[in-house]
Design an enzyme around this catalytic site. Structure first.
Site, PDB file in Angstrom:
ATOM      1  N   ASP A  59      -8.573   2.801  -5.347  1.00 20.12           N
ATOM      2  CA  ASP A  59      -8.526   3.786  -4.258  1.00 20.12           C
ATOM      3  C   ASP A  59      -9.846   3.885  -3.353  1.00 20.12           C
ATOM      4  OD1 ASP A  59      -8.936   6.130  -2.538  1.00 20.12           O
ATOM      5  OD2 ASP A  59      -8.244   7.450  -4.183  1.00 20.12           O
ATOM      6  N   VAL A  60      -9.610   3.257  -2.238  1.00 22.83           N
ATOM      7  CA  VAL A  60     -10.720   2.724  -1.360  1.00 22.83           C
ATOM      8  C   VAL A  60     -11.556   3.810  -0.998  1.00 22.83           C
ATOM      9  CG1 VAL A  60      -9.623   0.688  -0.654  1.00 22.83           C
ATOM     10  CG2 VAL A  60      -9.546   2.900   0.740  1.00 22.83           C
ATOM     11  N   THR A 117       5.761  -3.374   9.276  1.00 19.25           N
ATOM     12  CA  THR A 117       5.567  -3.157   8.053  1.00 19.25           C
ATOM     13  C   THR A 117       5.922  -1.488   7.951  1.00 19.25           C
ATOM     14  OG1 THR A 117       3.298  -1.868   8.351  1.00 19.25           O
ATOM     15  CG2 THR A 117       3.580  -4.429   8.055  1.00 19.25           C
ATOM     16  N   TYR A 156      -6.744   8.352  13.893  1.00 17.48           N
ATOM     17  CA  TYR A 156      -6.408   6.865  13.639  1.00 17.48           C
ATOM     18  C   TYR A 156      -7.360   6.011  14.540  1.00 17.48           C
ATOM     19  CZ  TYR A 156      -3.790   2.472  12.995  1.00 17.48           C
ATOM     20  OH  TYR A 156      -3.710   1.250  12.475  1.00 17.48           O
ATOM     21  N   ASP A 181      -4.916  -1.802  -4.857  1.00 11.88           N
ATOM     22  CA  ASP A 181      -4.138  -0.666  -3.856  1.00 11.88           C
ATOM     23  C   ASP A 181      -4.066   0.373  -4.891  1.00 11.88           C
ATOM     24  OD1 ASP A 181      -2.140   0.428  -2.369  1.00 11.88           O
ATOM     25  OD2 ASP A 181      -1.664  -1.265  -1.453  1.00 11.88           O
ATOM     26  N   LYS A 217     -10.171   3.499  13.517  1.00 19.42           N
ATOM     27  CA  LYS A 217     -10.337   2.079  13.763  1.00 19.42           C
ATOM     28  C   LYS A 217     -11.445   1.751  14.679  1.00 19.42           C
ATOM     29  CE  LYS A 217      -6.941   0.990  11.242  1.00 19.42           C
ATOM     30  NZ  LYS A 217      -7.094   0.264   9.737  1.00 19.42           N
TER      31      LYS A 217
HETATM   32  N1  LIG Z   1       1.565  -2.185  11.034  1.00 21.97           N
HETATM   33  C1  LIG Z   1       0.992  -2.128  12.195  1.00 21.97           C
HETATM   34  O1  LIG Z   1       1.641  -1.841  13.255  1.00 21.97           O
HETATM   35  C2  LIG Z   1      -0.411  -1.932  12.157  1.00 21.97           C
HETATM   36  C3  LIG Z   1      -1.230  -2.046  13.427  1.00 21.97           C
HETATM   37  C4  LIG Z   1      -2.481  -1.879  13.460  1.00 21.97           C
HETATM   38  C5  LIG Z   1      -3.223  -1.955  12.339  1.00 21.97           C
HETATM   39  N2  LIG Z   1      -2.603  -1.767  11.010  1.00 21.97           N
HETATM   40  C6  LIG Z   1      -3.506  -1.746   9.892  1.00 21.97           C
HETATM   41  O2  LIG Z   1      -2.941  -2.636   8.837  1.00 21.97           O
HETATM   42  C7  LIG Z   1      -3.485  -2.300   7.725  1.00 21.97           C
HETATM   43  C8  LIG Z   1      -2.242  -2.392   6.806  1.00 21.97           C
HETATM   44  O3  LIG Z   1      -1.279  -1.860   7.210  1.00 21.97           O
HETATM   45  P1  LIG Z   1       0.238  -1.981   6.991  1.00 21.97           P
HETATM   46  O4  LIG Z   1       1.118  -1.942   8.251  1.00 21.97           O
HETATM   47  O5  LIG Z   1       0.569  -3.153   6.085  1.00 21.97           O
HETATM   48  O6  LIG Z   1       0.847  -0.760   6.414  1.00 21.97           O
HETATM   49  P2  LIG Z   1       1.395  -0.400   4.815  1.00 21.97           P
HETATM   50  O7  LIG Z   1       1.701   1.137   4.727  1.00 21.97           O
HETATM   51  O8  LIG Z   1       2.582  -1.295   4.524  1.00 21.97           O
HETATM   52  O9  LIG Z   1       0.188  -0.877   3.723  1.00 21.97           O
HETATM   53  C9  LIG Z   1      -0.982   0.132   3.735  1.00 21.97           C
HETATM   54  C10 LIG Z   1      -1.461   0.102   1.996  1.00 21.97           C
HETATM   55  O10 LIG Z   1      -2.406   0.615   1.958  1.00 21.97           O
HETATM   56  C11 LIG Z   1      -2.614   1.221   0.791  1.00 21.97           C
HETATM   57  N3  LIG Z   1      -3.506   2.425   0.664  1.00 21.97           N
HETATM   58  C12 LIG Z   1      -3.385   3.674   1.440  1.00 21.97           C
HETATM   59  N4  LIG Z   1      -4.174   4.388   1.012  1.00 21.97           N
HETATM   60  C13 LIG Z   1      -4.943   3.724   0.218  1.00 21.97           C
HETATM   61  C14 LIG Z   1      -6.100   4.191  -0.641  1.00 21.97           C
HETATM   62  N5  LIG Z   1      -6.745   5.106  -0.530  1.00 21.97           N
HETATM   63  N6  LIG Z   1      -6.746   3.140  -1.389  1.00 21.97           N
HETATM   64  C15 LIG Z   1      -6.168   2.032  -1.448  1.00 21.97           C
HETATM   65  N7  LIG Z   1      -5.219   1.453  -0.875  1.00 21.97           N
HETATM   66  C16 LIG Z   1      -4.671   2.441   0.067  1.00 21.97           C
HETATM   67  C17 LIG Z   1      -0.958   1.948   0.542  1.00 21.97           C
HETATM   68  O11 LIG Z   1      -0.695   2.108  -0.565  1.00 21.97           O
HETATM   69  C18 LIG Z   1      -0.259   0.488   1.242  1.00 21.97           C
HETATM   70  O12 LIG Z   1      -0.020  -0.487   0.371  1.00 21.97           O
HETATM   71  C19 LIG Z   1      -3.892  -0.789   7.916  1.00 21.97           C
HETATM   72  O13 LIG Z   1      -5.276  -0.572   7.874  1.00 21.97           O
HETATM   73  C20 LIG Z   1      -3.463  -0.530   9.149  1.00 21.97           C
HETATM   74  O14 LIG Z   1      -3.907   0.676   9.768  1.00 21.97           O
HETATM   75  C21 LIG Z   1      -1.315  -2.107  11.105  1.00 21.97           C
END
Ligand SMILES: NC(=O)c1ccc[n+]([C@@H]2O[C@H](COP(=O)([O-])OP(=O)(O)OC[C@H]3O[C@@H](n4cnc5c(N)ncnc54)[C@H](O)[C@@H]3O)[C@@H](O)[C@H]2O)c1
Length: 246
Positions: free
Chosen positions: A61-62, A188, A153, A37, A157
């Protein structure tokens, strides 16, 4: 408890939310976990170790290819190989397309879509050499249905689902499975990026009448990274409390 024993898995976004819970789950199932992360990665790795698992944290950093090479090299050096990749890192922004700035669109694509591209590009040569491998890319219900206020977004996706399907076809004959998981609304920290009324609207639209939990996504990712799913590839598994089926 040993569905991933002998496997090394790299998880992006492991510092928070869904990625953090996947790291815990994989640690309990016997994997050596590389928690990647831009923040929070050391904390998650320590939590996994404290729970009796094997884990290291790595800054990744992805959206930067160099960063990927360093992280995957470290995984191979520390644990002797890499067998699974969960691309979980992501960002979101709620905005009307008229107000969406070009720089913000580019940032969304760089993290959510290019990050997944770089991850697959970096691990696949190792998987080909191993003769097997698992990739799970986290997409979203927004890839499948139109949701209010998420133009960039949704586009990012949608790209994740299409690219996962393509790569799955390309590598199916080499015993490498590539799938996407599309969560509905999950509790989250990312939800703080949406105005509360958008979160309420999404929750109200969910037939299960509640937010999902990160462990409900982690269990699907675990299945898709285990040997139990060897005949499943090119799929987008929707885990959404019924939202998209209406
Ligand atoms: N929570 C929801 O409702 C939901 C719904 C659909 C999809 N998602 C997807 O699930 C995944 C996880 O999200 P989450 O809900 O756990 O959110 P979150 O914000 O808790 O976690 C996301 C993580 O990604 C990291 N991140 C951001 N930019 C980055 C980068 N450039 N390089 C490396 N890491 C990076 C952040 O530091 C964070 O730790 C995401 O891809 C999100 O789009 C979440």
């Amino acid at each position: 408890m040993n569905r991933l024993s002998g496997k090394t898995a790299l998880i992006t976004g492991a510092g928070s939310g869904i990625g953090r819970v996947i790291a815990h789950t994989f640690g309990k199932e016997g994997a050596a976990v590389v928690c990647a992360d831009i923040k929070g990665f050391e904390e998650t790795a320590k939590e996994v170790r404290d729970a009796g698992g094997k884990a290291i944290g790595v800054e990744l950093d992805v959206s930067k290819l160099d960063s990927w090479k360093k992280a995957v090299d470290l995984a191979v050096k520390e644990f002797g190989g890499i067998h699974a990749l969960a691309n979980v890192a992501g960002i979101s922004e709620a905005v009307d397309i008229i107000d969406l700035e070009e720089k913000d669109f580019d940032k969304m694509m760089n993290v959510n879509l290019k990050g997944v591209f770089f991850g697959m590009k970096t691990v696949l040569p190792h998987f080909v050499e191993n003769g097997s491998g698992k990739i799970v890319n986290i997409a979203s219900l927004a890839a499948h249905v139109g949701l209010t206020g998420l133009p960039s977004y949704s586009a990012s996706k949608g790209g994740v689902v299409s690219m996962s399907r393509q790569v799955a076809m390309q590598y199916a004959g080499r015993n490498i499975q590539v799938n996407a998981v599309s969560p509905g609304i999950i509790e989250t920290p990312i939800l703080a990026n949406n105005p509360p009324e958008v979160t309420k609207q999404f929750t109200d639209a969910t037939p299960a009448n509640r937010l999902g939990r990160p462990d409900e996504i982690a269990s699907m990712v675990l299945f898709l990274c285990s040997d139990e799913s060897d005949f499943i590839t090119g799929q987008a598994m929707i885990v959404d409390g019924g939202w998209g089926s209406q």
